[in-house]
Design a protein around this motif. Structure first.
Motif, mmCIF file in Angstrom:
data_model
loop_
_atom_site.group_PDB
_atom_site.id
_atom_site.type_symbol
_atom_site.label_atom_id
_atom_site.label_comp_id
_atom_site.label_asym_id
_atom_site.label_seq_id
_atom_site.Cartn_x
_atom_site.Cartn_y
_atom_site.Cartn_z
ATOM 1 N N ILE A 256 -11.595 -1.531 -2.758
ATOM 2 C CA ILE A 256 -10.439 -2.217 -2.178
ATOM 3 C C ILE A 256 -10.688 -3.721 -2.140
ATOM 4 C CG2 ILE A 256 -9.162 -2.583 -0.021
ATOM 5 C CD1 ILE A 256 -9.356 0.437 0.468
ATOM 6 N N ASP A 257 -11.912 -4.098 -1.765
ATOM 7 C CA ASP A 257 -12.263 -5.532 -1.748
ATOM 8 C C ASP A 257 -12.018 -6.166 -3.108
ATOM 9 O OD1 ASP A 257 -13.052 -5.378 0.889
ATOM 10 O OD2 ASP A 257 -15.172 -5.043 0.423
ATOM 11 N N SER B 114 -6.161 2.654 4.584
ATOM 12 C CA SER B 114 -4.941 1.836 4.611
ATOM 13 C C SER B 114 -5.114 0.666 5.572
ATOM 14 C CB SER B 114 -3.736 2.683 5.024
ATOM 15 O OG SER B 114 -3.481 3.696 4.077
ATOM 16 N N THR C 24 -8.019 -6.452 4.626
ATOM 17 C CA THR C 24 -8.572 -7.175 3.481
ATOM 18 C C THR C 24 -7.514 -8.072 2.842
ATOM 19 O OG1 THR C 24 -10.069 -5.319 3.065
ATOM 20 C CG2 THR C 24 -9.774 -6.905 1.279
ATOM 21 N N SER C 25 -6.310 -7.545 2.681
ATOM 22 C CA SER C 25 -5.219 -8.332 2.091
ATOM 23 C C SER C 25 -4.889 -9.537 2.955
ATOM 24 C CB SER C 25 -3.975 -7.454 1.910
ATOM 25 O OG SER C 25 -4.222 -6.414 0.994
ATOM 26 N N TYR D 98 -7.917 -0.674 6.450
ATOM 27 C CA TYR D 98 -8.876 -1.591 5.841
ATOM 28 C C TYR D 98 -8.206 -2.439 4.753
ATOM 29 C CZ TYR D 98 -13.113 -3.347 3.612
ATOM 30 O OH TYR D 98 -14.084 -4.169 3.096
ATOM 31 N N ALA D 99 -7.345 -1.806 3.959
ATOM 32 C CA ALA D 99 -6.651 -2.543 2.893
ATOM 33 C C ALA D 99 -5.739 -3.612 3.479
ATOM 34 C CB ALA D 99 -5.854 -1.576 2.031
ATOM 35 N N HIS D 100 -5.054 -3.295 4.584
ATOM 36 C CA HIS D 100 -4.215 -4.294 5.251
ATOM 37 C C HIS D 100 -5.060 -5.487 5.712
ATOM 38 C CE1 HIS D 100 -0.317 -2.486 5.231
ATOM 39 N NE2 HIS D 100 -0.661 -1.411 5.931
ATOM 40 N N LYS E 266 -13.898 1.391 -0.007
ATOM 41 C CA LYS E 266 -13.677 0.088 0.634
ATOM 42 C C LYS E 266 -14.171 -1.049 -0.251
ATOM 43 C CE LYS E 266 -13.536 1.508 5.486
ATOM 44 N NZ LYS E 266 -14.182 1.451 6.825
ATOM 45 N N ILE F 184 0.854 -1.192 0.000
ATOM 46 C CA ILE F 184 0.000 0.000 0.000
ATOM 47 C C ILE F 184 0.887 1.238 0.000
ATOM 48 C CG2 ILE F 184 -1.765 1.317 1.234
ATOM 49 C CD1 ILE F 184 -2.493 -1.400 2.603
ATOM 50 N N THR G 6 -7.991 -5.914 -4.263
ATOM 51 C CA THR G 6 -7.034 -6.808 -3.599
ATOM 52 C C THR G 6 -7.185 -8.260 -4.057
ATOM 53 O OG1 THR G 6 -8.568 -6.846 -1.721
ATOM 54 C CG2 THR G 6 -6.653 -5.417 -1.540
ATOM 55 N N ILE H 290 -1.965 -1.369 -3.958
ATOM 56 C CA ILE H 290 -3.037 -0.384 -3.783
ATOM 57 C C ILE H 290 -2.395 0.985 -3.601
ATOM 58 C CG2 ILE H 290 -4.955 0.404 -2.341
ATOM 59 C CD1 ILE H 290 -5.579 -2.149 -3.819
#
Length: 621
Positions: free
Chosen positions: A573-574, A599, A605-606, A601-603, A570, A323, A577, A583
């Motif tokens: 992002i889903d 960020s 999700t990943s 949320y991305a962590h 978000k 990210i 990823t 991202i």
């Protein structure tokens, strides 16, 4: 007797500059068109050089080709301009003088701006015009790009048995910009059929003589030299040269002693300079033997004084989810909020903060200065954007050398928004380079070479990102640009923001054959007005009708609109990823708390996707 036959036993004197004199008379347009409109003036300049002692004069056709005349809307007059240029020269000469048709190089320090095929088409047209008018030889001069000169020389040799003079131009003593030693370059030109090989332009007598010291006498051809008068000065909006004719007289015998048999002048020279050469060398025979000084062999360093302390971004994003977040440098001098945001993003564990280079052509705090502080004070990796808009080639190389010195190795090469869209619409957009050429330039620095071919003493260690705009009518063409950027040396890509899952899937399918990773751009919307502005007014951004409708429903509630923008991001992002490791979050209006939330949320999700894939592999096994 041809001038080539005379050179067996004589040193011939060539003429000097044409454009310099026309410029000094107040002419600052297309000099070649003056062959038609001011024929008498052109003939007078030719006559002045002959009276000064020149045996060989060149036609006023240096840029009389289709590609260069096109700048003035004169591309359909190639034949007429070249024809009258030869006639003007013929009308000026008396006995014991020769006319050579001049064809100048097209490529300069940016060799990829014009293709060889375009050059060859344009060259053939001009060459035929000169040959049909009956010149005594062809002069190919001011070629910085050896590839170009080799191609046009081969064409010329095939089309005529007349004497050919082939001259290269150098940025540095002894080498061409592609690092070819000058002695090797002249040998190659001789083998291709050039009767006279040598140097012209860029260098004055001092540096040209230093170069000649390392050049042996050709086996079959003869040596030529056309030095500039001096380094040009710029005063009150005009260029001028200050080298005097006495200095040329003093250097004349040195040129003879280096084996030169055709001696003339280039930029800044006048009939006085040529007269000095002619008088000093009158009656002196050419030398037939020469002791060559050993030229210093250029060794490019295999090491860099400032080695990378961290893996480049392209390696990180290939191995795991990554990210990065764009946080624009402030427009004002107070940086408190900016550094609060940078610290918060570092704490959440992003891989880099990307710093735009005066985005939308509006001045901000220098991104390299603030990037250095981020690295030193917070420990976050800065990704420095570099635009082609604000710096010429000199400034770009200096800037990159400065970044290397500061230990800032991650850069994004972009064209940059034109100046007219920003706060100072009257400012100039430079665009000396395209983003492709900037990428290539950075990679050349990584090889330890400046853009002019000079050894930098050590290699830089830049990781080069490039921009990708998927929001275009033809995604195939956008992908073709990516492929071209890969050819020029791009290590990875960062996309413009995407606002639909359908576009994410489309992009994934279009680029899956590429071996370079991609960071998908995502930008949280903050309001309906924000969405409409981005969609309609910002280049490279398109937002789907459905998302704009969702934001429009909340246009009267700023808090709910901002939360809806985060929710939309978000969901993107889903989807992203699942398809991409990278991202790229773009912080809106310095609201770094939004980027921190996304960020995190991305962590999460990943991590979920990674665990799910690991469990699936265990189940399969």
């Amino acid at each position: 007797m041809s001038f080539l036959e005379r050179m067996k036993d004589e040193i011939l004197i060539a003429d000097g500059a044409m454009g310099t004199l026309l410029y000094s008379y107040g002419t600052d347009s297309c000099f070649e068109n003056l062959n038609l409109s001011h024929a008498e003036q052109i003939q007078q300049i030719h006559e002045a050089y002959i009276l000064a002692g020149a045996n060989l004069i060149q036609t006023n056709t240096y840029a009389a080709n289709y590609l260069k005349l096109q700048r003035y809307g004169l591309e359909e007059q190639v034949k007429e301009i070249n024809t009258y240029a030869v006639r003007n020269a013929r009308n000026a000469i008396k006995k014991d003088a020769y006319v050579v048709g001049t064809i100048g190089g097209i490529r300069g320090i940016r060799p990829n701006t014009v293709s060889i095929e375009e050059i060859k088409r344009s060259f053939r047209e001009q060459l035929y015009c000169l040959l049909l008018e009956g010149v005594d030889g062809i002069l190919l001069e001011t070629y910085y790009d050896l590839e170009e000169l080799e191609h046009v020389l081969a064409i010329t040799r095939k089309e005529t048995d007349l004497p050919i003079i082939a001259q290269v131009s150098l940025h540095e003593v002894g080498i061409l910009q592609d690092q070819t030693p000058i002695s090797e370059a002249l040998s190659r030109l001789e083998k291709l059929g050039a009767d006279v090989v040598g140097l012209n332009c860029r260098l004055g007598p001092h540096h040209m003589l230093l170069t000649l010291e390392g050049i042996p006498l050709p086996k079959q051809a003869y040596l030529s030299s056309y030095p500039n008068a001096s380094i040009p000065a710029y005063t009150d909006g005009k260029f001028h040269y200050e080298g005097d004719s006495e200095y040329f007289r003093q250097s004349a015998r040195d040129f003879r002693n280096q084996g030169v048999r055709l001696l003339g002048g280039c930029c800044g020279t006048t009939p006085d300079h040529i007269r000095a050469f002619a008088k000093e060398l009158k009656g002196l025979p050419p030398i037939t033997e020469k002791k060559v000084k050993n030229s210093k062999k250029i060794i490019i360093s295999n090491s860099s004084a400032t080695l990378r302390e961290d893996p480049p971004l392209q390696d990180i994003v290939k191995e795991r989810a990554s990210i990065i977040v764009e946080l624009d440098p402030p427009k004002k001098l107070n940086t408190d909020k900016f550094f609060e945001g940078a610290k918060a993003l570092e704490n959440i564990g992003i891989d880099a903060i990307t710093l735009a280079d005066n985005s939308l052509a509006s001045p901000r705090i220098c991104n390299s200065a603030i990037g250095y502080r981020i690295k030193k004070e917070i420990g976050t990796r800065p990704l420095i954007h570099i635009t082609c808009r604000d710096r010429n080639i000199i400034g770009l190389q200096s800037h990159l050398m400065g970044l290397h010195t500061l230990g800032l190795h991650d850069v994004l090469a972009v064209t940059g928004d034109p100046a007219r869209v920003g706060d100072f619409p009257g400012a100039s957009s430079v665009y000396d380079m395209s983003s492709f050429e900037l990428i290539q330039m950075i990679k050349q620095l990584n090889a330890g070479l400046s853009i002019s071919g000079k050894d930098l003493g050590e290699k830089t260690a830049f990781s080069v990102g490039a921009a990708f705009n998927p929001n275009v009518k033809s995604l195939d063409r956008a992908v073709q640009r990516l492929e071209k950027k890969i050819e020029y040396g791009a290590d990875y890509f960062i996309s413009q923001p995407i606002f639909s899952e359908e576009k994410l899937i489309e992009v994934h399918g279009a680029i899956k054959h590429l071996k370079k990773p991609l960071y998908i751009g995502l930008m949280p919307l903050t309001s309906s007005k924000n969405a409409e502005y981005l969609h309609h007014e910002v280049p490279g951004i398109k937002i789907s009708d459905s998302i704009r409708a969702r934001m429009a429903e909340l246009k009267d509630d700023s808090i709910l609109a901002a939360r809806e923008g985060i929710a939309i991001t978000k969901s993107l992002i889903d989807a992203a990823t699942e398809l991409f490791n990278g991202i790229y979050l773009i912080t809106p209006f310095m609201r770094y708390e939004i980027s921190v939330e996304l960020s995190a949320y991305a962590h999460e999700t990943s991590a979920k996707i990674s665990r799910r894939r690991q469990n699936a592999e265990v189940t399969i096994n």
